[in-house]
Design an enzyme around this catalytic site. Structure first.
Site, short mmCIF file in Angstrom:
data_model
loop_
_atom_site.label_atom_id
_atom_site.label_comp_id
_atom_site.label_asym_id
_atom_site.label_seq_id
_atom_site.Cartn_x
_atom_site.Cartn_y
_atom_site.Cartn_z
N ARG A 161 49.01 -4.45 18.94
CA ARG A 161 47.99 -4.64 17.95
C ARG A 161 46.70 -4.22 18.39
O ARG A 161 45.79 -3.75 17.89
CB ARG A 161 48.02 -6.16 17.50
N LYS B 262 65.32 -14.75 3.48
CA LYS B 262 65.58 -15.54 2.31
C LYS B 262 64.94 -14.80 1.04
O LYS B 262 63.99 -13.99 0.94
CB LYS B 262 64.29 -16.80 2.42
N GLY C 122 52.99 -11.56 6.75
CA GLY C 122 52.76 -12.07 5.45
C GLY C 122 51.56 -11.34 4.72
O GLY C 122 51.86 -11.09 3.51
N GLY D 24 56.82 -8.66 9.37
CA GLY D 24 56.72 -8.39 10.71
C GLY D 24 58.09 -8.32 11.34
O GLY D 24 58.10 -7.72 12.41
P1 ADP Z 1 60.06 -9.65 7.59
O1 ADP Z 1 59.47 -10.44 8.46
O2 ADP Z 1 60.29 -8.22 7.98
O3 ADP Z 1 59.56 -9.95 6.25
P2 ADP Z 1 62.16 -11.66 7.21
O4 ADP Z 1 61.46 -12.59 7.67
O5 ADP Z 1 62.55 -11.98 5.69
O6 ADP Z 1 61.66 -10.24 7.52
O7 ADP Z 1 63.56 -11.79 7.78
C1 ADP Z 1 63.71 -11.55 9.12
C2 ADP Z 1 65.01 -12.52 9.68
O8 ADP Z 1 66.02 -12.45 8.72
C3 ADP Z 1 65.67 -11.74 11.16
O9 ADP Z 1 65.03 -12.85 11.82
C4 ADP Z 1 67.11 -11.78 10.72
O10 ADP Z 1 67.72 -12.43 11.97
C5 ADP Z 1 67.32 -12.55 9.63
N1 ADP Z 1 68.45 -12.13 8.88
C6 ADP Z 1 68.96 -10.82 8.39
N2 ADP Z 1 70.18 -10.99 8.02
C7 ADP Z 1 70.52 -12.06 8.05
C8 ADP Z 1 71.80 -12.62 7.51
N3 ADP Z 1 72.85 -12.22 7.11
N4 ADP Z 1 71.94 -13.97 7.81
C9 ADP Z 1 70.77 -14.86 8.29
N5 ADP Z 1 69.83 -14.29 8.91
C10 ADP Z 1 69.55 -12.82 8.65
MG MG Z 2 59.55 -12.61 9.16
#
Ligand code: ADP
Ligand code: MG
Length: 393
Positions: free
Chosen positions: A37, A199, A372, A349
């Site tokens: 950053r 999620k 976010g 993130g």
């Molecule tokens: P971002 O921050 O890029 O938006 P998210 O916060 O939605 O992404 O998701 C990231 C998390 O999802 C990671 O910590 C990863 O470990 C988890 N993840 C990915 N695949 C699975 C899975 N099959 N089961 C549980 N957690 C998962």
């Molecule tokens: Mg995340």
């Protein structure tokens, strides 16, 4: 397309400049553990300094000190890294948010930088308190807003302050809004959305905004299992959001031709128990096992779909990439996306962390600095931190 007032539209030479950056960096043993950053905002800082303003004051938050002065959240390590890495003369103000900092500013010479302490040390920051905003504004005649990653928040140091100073987007903000609004409003077809992460509920907004604009949505990660469940598969102990099954069903009914789901998954008894990992077809997930990555056949299928894309937006790792055992699909797709013809944009993130971990980030069109904020950019009409910077036509 959102058009912002940028640094090209203001003459800052000889003026006092206040700039909001996001130096909310991870710390380890009192040192900056990842200075991405700092590097990102340095582009804007350098350009400001080259234009010889009378002074430059930086504002940032760090962590969540909840309105109190907490030593562990001091910007001291950040000021030190910024100074050392770029040979700058950075003076950190005491955390009292009073005239002391203004007096300190008066003692500084051109080219020296004043950094105020963590804006969230003050309870007024997250409440967008006008008094605090006025105080921040008193350090300048011009405000440069560069912290895109907090643009989804209405805080004193990024939104309140714009009431009191002529405000312009810094280069980070400008680039983020330009790329993300192109993807949101004017994506180049075939446009594909690659989703993963934990999620469904986090990604509903982005799916709803983009569903009519995308050609394909490829779904991996934990969120895929709610979709697989909606298709009628047994998913063992994989991540499931029961209250989102209906949403998944509706998406599959209305837009089934656009949605690409995994055909095989890597399963294990738990994230930590790696004694019995196997790859199974989605109609063969054993009970007591959870899906933690998508399998090789799915990776191949995803590559096949992605090869035709002109634009790809990727949000959400395809598996638990933090563990080597479940990182394969995320890594392979990350590499693959460096080779395709498509303009690739990464948001989120964890996804950004993943593509940096695999050394792919610099090869994409854009990796958003907003976690976010990049998601909410797609969900909302306009983010509160972007709105005050919009150019009136
Ligand atoms: P971002 O921050 O890029 O938006 P998210 O916060 O939605 O992404 O998701 C990231 C998390 O999802 C990671 O910590 C990863 O470990 C988890 N993840 C990915 N695949 C699975 C899975 N099959 N089961 C549980 N957690 C998962
Ligand atoms: Mg995340």
């Amino acid at each position: 397309m959102i058009k912002l007032r940028t640094m090209d539209e203001v003459d800052i030479t000889g003026k006092r400049v206040v700039m909001r950056v996001d130096f909310n960096v991870p710390l380890k043993e009192g040192k900056v553990a990842d200075d991405n950053r700092i590097e990102a905002h340095y582009t804007t800082i350098k350009e400001v300094l080259e234009k010889a303003p009378k002074s430059l004051t930086l504002l940032s938050h760090l962590g969540r000190p909840k309105g109190k002065v907490v030593d562990d959240y001091s910007l001291k390590p950040v000021a030190k890294r910024l100074a050392e890495k770029y040979g700058l003369d950075v003076h950190l103000a005491p955390p009292s948010f009073d005239d002391g900092a203004l007096k300190l500013l008066e003692t500084l010479k051109e080219g020296q930088i004043l950094m105020l302490e963590n804006t969230r040390f003050h309870p007024g920051e997250t409440k967008n308190d006008p008094e605090l905003a006025k105080f921040f504004a008193s350090f300048g005649e011009v405000f440069i807003s560069d912290a895109f990653s907090v643009a989804h928040r209405s805080h004193a140091s990024n939104v309140g302050i714009t009431e009191y100073l002529p405000s312009f987007a810094g280069r980070v903000m400008e680039r983020e809004v330009s790329v993300l609004s192109t993807v949101k409003e004017n994506p180049k077809p075939p446009f594909m959305l690659l989703l993963g992460g934990a999620k469904v509920s986090d990604k509903i907004g982005i799916i709803e905004t983009l569903i009519d604009k995308v050609d394909k949505i490829l779904i991996g990660g934990g969120m895929a299992f709610t979709f697989l469940k909606a298709e009628g598969y047994e998913i063992g102990s994989s991540l499931l959001e029961p209250d989102k099954i209906d949403f998944a069903k509706k998406m599959l009914d209305d837009h089934g031709d656009k949605i690409v789901l995994p055909v095989d998954v890597v399963v294990s008894k738990s994230i930590d128990d790696t004694s019995d990992i196997k790859v199974v077809a989605v109609d063969n997930i054993p009970s007591g096992y959870m899906g933690l990555d998508v399998g090789d056949k799915t990776v191949k299928l995803f590559k096949d779909v992605l090869k035709d894309a002109e634009m790809v937006l990727w949000n959400g790792p395809l598996g638990v990439f933090e563990k080597d055992e479940f990182a394969k699909a995320t890594k392979e797709i990350a590499y693959y996306l460096t080779e395709v013809k498509a303009q690739v944009v990464v948001g989120g993130g964890d996804t950004a962390a993943a593509v940096r971990k695999f050394d792919c980030a610099k090869k994409y069109w854009h990796v958003s600095t907003g976690g976010g904020a990049s998601l909410e950019f797609f969900e909302k009409d306009i983010l509160p931190g972007v709105k005050p910077l919009v150019k009136e036509e």
